[in-house]
Scaffold this motif. Structure first.
Motif, PDB file in Angstrom:
ATOM      1  N   PHE A  47       0.723  -1.150  -0.120  1.00  0.00           N
ATOM      2  CA  PHE A  47      -0.195  -0.033  -0.119  1.00  0.00           C
ATOM      3  C   PHE A  47       0.798   1.266   0.082  1.00  0.00           C
ATOM      4  O   PHE A  47       0.405   2.278  -0.563  1.00  0.00           O
ATOM      5  CB  PHE A  47      -0.811  -0.001   1.369  1.00  0.00           C
ATOM      6  CG  PHE A  47      -2.038   1.045   1.307  1.00  0.00           C
ATOM      7  CD1 PHE A  47      -2.883   1.167   0.264  1.00  0.00           C
ATOM      8  CD2 PHE A  47      -1.800   2.175   2.278  1.00  0.00           C
ATOM      9  CE1 PHE A  47      -3.767   2.281   0.424  1.00  0.00           C
ATOM     10  CE2 PHE A  47      -2.835   3.062   2.107  1.00  0.00           C
ATOM     11  CZ  PHE A  47      -3.739   3.111   1.244  1.00  0.00           C
ATOM     12  N   GLN A  48       1.979   1.350   0.628  1.00  0.00           N
ATOM     13  CA  GLN A  48       3.041   2.289   0.890  1.00  0.00           C
ATOM     14  C   GLN A  48       3.629   2.498  -0.396  1.00  0.00           C
ATOM     15  O   GLN A  48       4.587   3.474  -0.539  1.00  0.00           O
ATOM     16  CB  GLN A  48       3.557   2.422   1.909  1.00  0.00           C
ATOM     17  CG  GLN A  48       2.754   2.394   3.325  1.00  0.00           C
ATOM     18  CD  GLN A  48       1.921   3.731   3.461  1.00  0.00           C
ATOM     19  OE1 GLN A  48       2.424   4.844   2.913  1.00  0.00           O
ATOM     20  NE2 GLN A  48       0.567   3.531   3.737  1.00  0.00           N
ATOM     21  N   ASP A  49       3.740   1.536  -1.515  1.00  0.00           N
ATOM     22  CA  ASP A  49       4.622   1.670  -2.568  1.00  0.00           C
ATOM     23  C   ASP A  49       4.512   2.973  -3.484  1.00  0.00           C
ATOM     24  O   ASP A  49       3.470   3.665  -3.334  1.00  0.00           O
ATOM     25  CB  ASP A  49       4.309   0.432  -3.704  1.00  0.00           C
ATOM     26  CG  ASP A  49       5.006  -1.075  -2.800  1.00  0.00           C
ATOM     27  OD1 ASP A  49       5.283  -0.624  -1.940  1.00  0.00           O
ATOM     28  OD2 ASP A  49       4.919  -1.950  -3.385  1.00  0.00           O
ATOM     29  N   VAL A  50       5.153   3.178  -4.311  1.00  0.00           N
ATOM     30  CA  VAL A  50       5.144   4.576  -5.244  1.00  0.00           C
ATOM     31  C   VAL A  50       4.250   4.064  -6.185  1.00  0.00           C
ATOM     32  O   VAL A  50       4.181   2.947  -6.515  1.00  0.00           O
ATOM     33  CB  VAL A  50       6.484   4.699  -5.973  1.00  0.00           C
ATOM     34  CG1 VAL A  50       7.785   5.220  -5.030  1.00  0.00           C
ATOM     35  CG2 VAL A  50       7.102   3.655  -6.755  1.00  0.00           C
ATOM     36  N   ASN A  51       3.555   5.111  -6.653  1.00  0.00           N
ATOM     37  CA  ASN A  51       2.506   4.877  -7.683  1.00  0.00           C
ATOM     38  C   ASN A  51       2.897   4.816  -9.184  1.00  0.00           C
ATOM     39  O   ASN A  51       4.194   4.797  -9.575  1.00  0.00           O
ATOM     40  CB  ASN A  51       1.350   6.027  -7.620  1.00  0.00           C
ATOM     41  CG  ASN A  51       1.961   7.471  -7.990  1.00  0.00           C
ATOM     42  OD1 ASN A  51       2.752   7.601  -8.904  1.00  0.00           O
ATOM     43  ND2 ASN A  51       1.550   8.217  -6.955  1.00  0.00           N
ATOM     44  N   SER A  52       2.039   4.468 -10.000  1.00  0.00           N
ATOM     45  CA  SER A  52       2.207   4.222 -11.298  1.00  0.00           C
ATOM     46  C   SER A  52       2.892   5.530 -12.073  1.00  0.00           C
ATOM     47  O   SER A  52       3.829   5.434 -13.251  1.00  0.00           O
ATOM     48  CB  SER A  52       1.037   4.079 -12.283  1.00  0.00           C
ATOM     49  OG  SER A  52       0.303   5.091 -12.408  1.00  0.00           O
ATOM     50  N   LYS A  53       3.035   6.613 -11.521  1.00  0.00           N
ATOM     51  CA  LYS A  53       3.614   7.864 -12.086  1.00  0.00           C
ATOM     52  C   LYS A  53       5.274   7.967 -11.483  1.00  0.00           C
ATOM     53  O   LYS A  53       6.123   8.873 -11.651  1.00  0.00           O
ATOM     54  CB  LYS A  53       3.150   9.172 -11.631  1.00  0.00           C
ATOM     55  CG  LYS A  53       1.795   9.282 -12.339  1.00  0.00           C
ATOM     56  CD  LYS A  53       1.578   9.594 -13.775  1.00  0.00           C
ATOM     57  CE  LYS A  53       0.447   9.931 -14.320  1.00  0.00           C
ATOM     58  NZ  LYS A  53       0.771   9.910 -15.547  1.00  0.00           N
ATOM     59  N   GLY A  54       5.709   6.924 -10.704  1.00  0.00           N
ATOM     60  CA  GLY A  54       6.935   6.986  -9.925  1.00  0.00           C
ATOM     61  C   GLY A  54       6.985   7.953  -8.867  1.00  0.00           C
ATOM     62  O   GLY A  54       7.917   8.276  -8.359  1.00  0.00           O
ATOM     63  N   LEU A  55       5.755   8.729  -8.383  1.00  0.00           N
ATOM     64  CA  LEU A  55       5.755   9.380  -7.252  1.00  0.00           C
ATOM     65  C   LEU A  55       5.545   8.745  -6.071  1.00  0.00           C
ATOM     66  O   LEU A  55       4.984   7.529  -5.883  1.00  0.00           O
ATOM     67  CB  LEU A  55       4.727  10.398  -7.647  1.00  0.00           C
ATOM     68  CG  LEU A  55       4.976  11.084  -8.625  1.00  0.00           C
ATOM     69  CD1 LEU A  55       3.731  12.106  -9.078  1.00  0.00           C
ATOM     70  CD2 LEU A  55       6.219  11.795  -8.781  1.00  0.00           C
ATOM     71  N   ILE A 339      -2.657   6.335 -14.400  1.00  0.00           N
ATOM     72  CA  ILE A 339      -3.402   7.441 -14.348  1.00  0.00           C
ATOM     73  C   ILE A 339      -3.588   8.181 -15.688  1.00  0.00           C
ATOM     74  O   ILE A 339      -2.217   8.639 -16.199  1.00  0.00           O
ATOM     75  CB  ILE A 339      -3.168   8.287 -13.099  1.00  0.00           C
ATOM     76  CG1 ILE A 339      -3.554   7.759 -11.758  1.00  0.00           C
ATOM     77  CG2 ILE A 339      -4.054   9.602 -13.230  1.00  0.00           C
ATOM     78  CD1 ILE A 339      -2.844   8.328 -10.507  1.00  0.00           C
ATOM     79  N   GLY A 340      -4.698   8.626 -16.354  1.00  0.00           N
ATOM     80  CA  GLY A 340      -4.819   9.048 -17.384  1.00  0.00           C
ATOM     81  C   GLY A 340      -6.114   9.755 -17.522  1.00  0.00           C
ATOM     82  O   GLY A 340      -7.101   9.672 -16.854  1.00  0.00           O
ATOM     83  N   ALA A 341      -6.547   9.887 -18.966  1.00  0.00           N
ATOM     84  CA  ALA A 341      -7.821  10.272 -19.383  1.00  0.00           C
ATOM     85  C   ALA A 341      -8.027   9.933 -20.901  1.00  0.00           C
ATOM     86  O   ALA A 341      -9.013  10.124 -21.405  1.00  0.00           O
ATOM     87  CB  ALA A 341      -7.768  11.915 -19.304  1.00  0.00           C
ATOM     88  N   ALA A 342      -7.337   8.966 -21.458  1.00  0.00           N
ATOM     89  CA  ALA A 342      -7.487   8.586 -22.720  1.00  0.00           C
ATOM     90  C   ALA A 342      -6.763   7.228 -22.851  1.00  0.00           C
ATOM     91  O   ALA A 342      -6.071   6.761 -22.109  1.00  0.00           O
ATOM     92  CB  ALA A 342      -6.934   9.486 -23.673  1.00  0.00           C
ATOM     93  N   PRO A 343      -7.067   6.521 -23.933  1.00  0.00           N
ATOM     94  CA  PRO A 343      -6.285   5.335 -24.539  1.00  0.00           C
ATOM     95  C   PRO A 343      -4.951   5.673 -24.289  1.00  0.00           C
ATOM     96  O   PRO A 343      -4.434   6.689 -24.769  1.00  0.00           O
ATOM     97  CB  PRO A 343      -6.771   4.975 -25.777  1.00  0.00           C
ATOM     98  CG  PRO A 343      -7.915   5.672 -25.659  1.00  0.00           C
ATOM     99  CD  PRO A 343      -7.956   6.988 -25.136  1.00  0.00           C
ATOM    100  N   GLY A 344      -4.179   4.505 -23.814  1.00  0.00           N
ATOM    101  CA  GLY A 344      -2.433   4.592 -23.870  1.00  0.00           C
ATOM    102  C   GLY A 344      -1.845   3.238 -23.690  1.00  0.00           C
ATOM    103  O   GLY A 344      -2.169   2.597 -24.619  1.00  0.00           O
ATOM    104  N   THR A 351       1.104  -1.926 -12.109  1.00  0.00           N
ATOM    105  CA  THR A 351      -0.224  -1.885 -11.372  1.00  0.00           C
ATOM    106  C   THR A 351      -0.581  -0.473 -10.957  1.00  0.00           C
ATOM    107  O   THR A 351       0.266   0.224 -10.889  1.00  0.00           O
ATOM    108  CB  THR A 351      -0.325  -3.091 -10.529  1.00  0.00           C
ATOM    109  OG1 THR A 351      -1.809  -3.368 -10.009  1.00  0.00           O
ATOM    110  CG2 THR A 351       0.433  -2.701  -8.963  1.00  0.00           C
ATOM    111  N   GLU A 352      -1.733  -0.665 -10.411  1.00  0.00           N
ATOM    112  CA  GLU A 352      -2.164   0.712  -9.483  1.00  0.00           C
ATOM    113  C   GLU A 352      -3.249   0.256  -8.650  1.00  0.00           C
ATOM    114  O   GLU A 352      -3.970  -0.797  -9.017  1.00  0.00           O
ATOM    115  CB  GLU A 352      -2.743   1.773 -10.627  1.00  0.00           C
ATOM    116  CG  GLU A 352      -1.874   2.735 -10.761  1.00  0.00           C
ATOM    117  CD  GLU A 352      -1.659   3.727  -9.470  1.00  0.00           C
ATOM    118  OE1 GLU A 352      -2.190   3.613  -8.565  1.00  0.00           O
ATOM    119  OE2 GLU A 352      -0.815   4.823  -9.693  1.00  0.00           O
ATOM    120  N   VAL A 353      -3.509   0.988  -7.595  1.00  0.00           N
ATOM    121  CA  VAL A 353      -4.569   0.499  -6.453  1.00  0.00           C
ATOM    122  C   VAL A 353      -5.957   0.567  -7.045  1.00  0.00           C
ATOM    123  O   VAL A 353      -6.773  -0.246  -6.795  1.00  0.00           O
ATOM    124  CB  VAL A 353      -4.236   1.370  -5.132  1.00  0.00           C
ATOM    125  CG1 VAL A 353      -3.143   1.231  -4.507  1.00  0.00           C
ATOM    126  CG2 VAL A 353      -4.423   2.825  -5.557  1.00  0.00           C
TER     127      VAL A 353
END
Length: 372
Positions: A47-55, A339-344, A351-353
């Motif tokens: 749960f405390q890992d960095v997110n998909s943006k590397g943050l 995290i985004g707003a369009a196909p990618g 992964t992501e939570v």
């Protein structure tokens, strides 16, 4: 005399692969429960890992974690182990049951879905008091902004389709818990405005926001998979709170059924849904967050006798089998689009939570379907 010719290597491989696919689609409740437990435990441990943006990991009240909590709540009920409820309750306690930063922004309302469900379990008024106070303020000071993209304070209203997962179910839950009509009236007014603005009647899908209405991707309209997944799952959460005989329920049911039949047509042969729903050939990479929400919604529809089982079960089986195939031995769900707003893009080792939350939602309904 009839000569029996030996099977070629290709024929044998085709037979074996066909047998493997049939076997993979034999869904057993205990196996669903086991994979859900593995995924839930892995995510809690990381749960405390960095997110998909590397943050640094997301704020505990931010929408990515809120989507995770919704899935974990569903798993906690199946697991029947208090430790999962305690873990979730600790989130509320540490944050004093407050919502995230922004008063009007739908993303910052999503965590209230956790609080309201925990209130139902524990009955402690402190769990919902800040939510009631904030939503009452919004009722008396509604945003008067435009739904057009990039106009001043435009995201104070639900002008992007993700918002329909984040905030509307909270209004529906408040209505159900308090029996106060004002919450349902607000929900209907704002939701209807968003549908009229973002829903494409021809395709029975939602644009992510106004900015995508005129865009084309390889000549196709852009209907983002996870964006429509947010809507589809949000419809489930809203309808769960309403009387099935009410006109409000029937309004949401109409949208849900239109989307369900369109999604059935758009599922890929492999079982997932392409990141651009109309552009399978341009986006062959699997994506598990949007696909999880679709399996969740379709299975819920069958479980509630809204969708015909014979028609939709093959898609459910194929979709769930595909999702399970992207869970690592350790329990990480791969191919979650960042995290985004369009196909990618999406990758097997990322992964992501919110993807985990969507997967657990899907698993809960699949478990129910095959436990009957």
């Amino acid at each position: 005399m009839k000569i029996i010719r030996p099977l070629s290597v290709c024929s044998i491989l085709l037979l074996l692969s066909g047998f493997g696919m049939l076997k993979a689609q034999e869904i057993k409740p205990m196996e669903v429960k086991e994979i859900m437990e593995k995924v839930a435990n892995w995510q809690i441990q990381h749960f405390q890992d960095v997110n998909s943006k590397g943050l640094k990991n997301h704020h505990p009240l931010a929408w990515p974690n809120s989507a995770l909590y919704i899935g974990l709540l569903k798993w906690a009920k199946i697991a029947d182990e208090n430790k999962y409820f305690e873990w979730l309750k600790d989130v509320g306690e540490r944050n004093k049951w407050k919502l995230h930063k922004r008063m009007y922004h739908a993303d910052d309302h999503a965590v209230a879905q956790l609080y309201l469900e925990l209130y139902r379990k524990y009955g402690l008024n402190k769990m919902i008091k800040p939510t009631v106070k904030q939503f009452d303020f919004i009722l008396f000071h509604p945003a008067m902004t435009s739904l057009k993209w990039r106009t001043p304070y435009h995201q104070d209203r639900w002008n992007w389709c993700d918002a329909l997962f984040m905030s509307p179910p909270v209004w529906a839950k408040l209505y159900n818990i308090t029996s106060e009509q004002k919450y349902l009236d607000f929900l209907m007014n704002e939701y209807t405005a968003t549908v009229n603005f973002l829903f494409d009647d021809k395709e029975s899908l939602f644009y992510r926001d106004e900015s995508y209405m005129s865009k084309r991707d390889n000549g196709t309209k852009i209907f983002w998979s996870r964006g429509n997944g947010w809507v589809f799952a949000g419809l489930v959460h809203i309808m769960n709170e309403l009387d099935s005989k009410s006109k409000e329920y029937k309004y949401f049911l109409n949208i849900f059924q239109k989307m369900a039949h369109r999604l059935l047509e758009l599922q890929t042969p492999k079982g997932h849904w392409a990141m651009s729903l109309l552009g399978q050939e341009f986006y062959p990479t699997p994506e598990t967050s949007g696909s999880s929400f679709y399996v969740y919604g379709l299975t819920w529809g069958v479980n509630n006798e809204i969708l015909d089982r014979q028609t939709f079960e093959p898609a459910i089986k194929k979709g769930w089998t595909n999702l399970v195939g992207h869970v690592t031995e350790e329990g990480m769900l791969g191919y979650v689009q960042p995290i985004g707003a369009a196909p990618g893009n999406a990758w097997a080792d990322k992964t992501e939570v919110y993807g985990t939350g969507a997967f657990l939602c899907a698993g809960a309904e699949v478990y129910e379907l095959y436990s009957k």
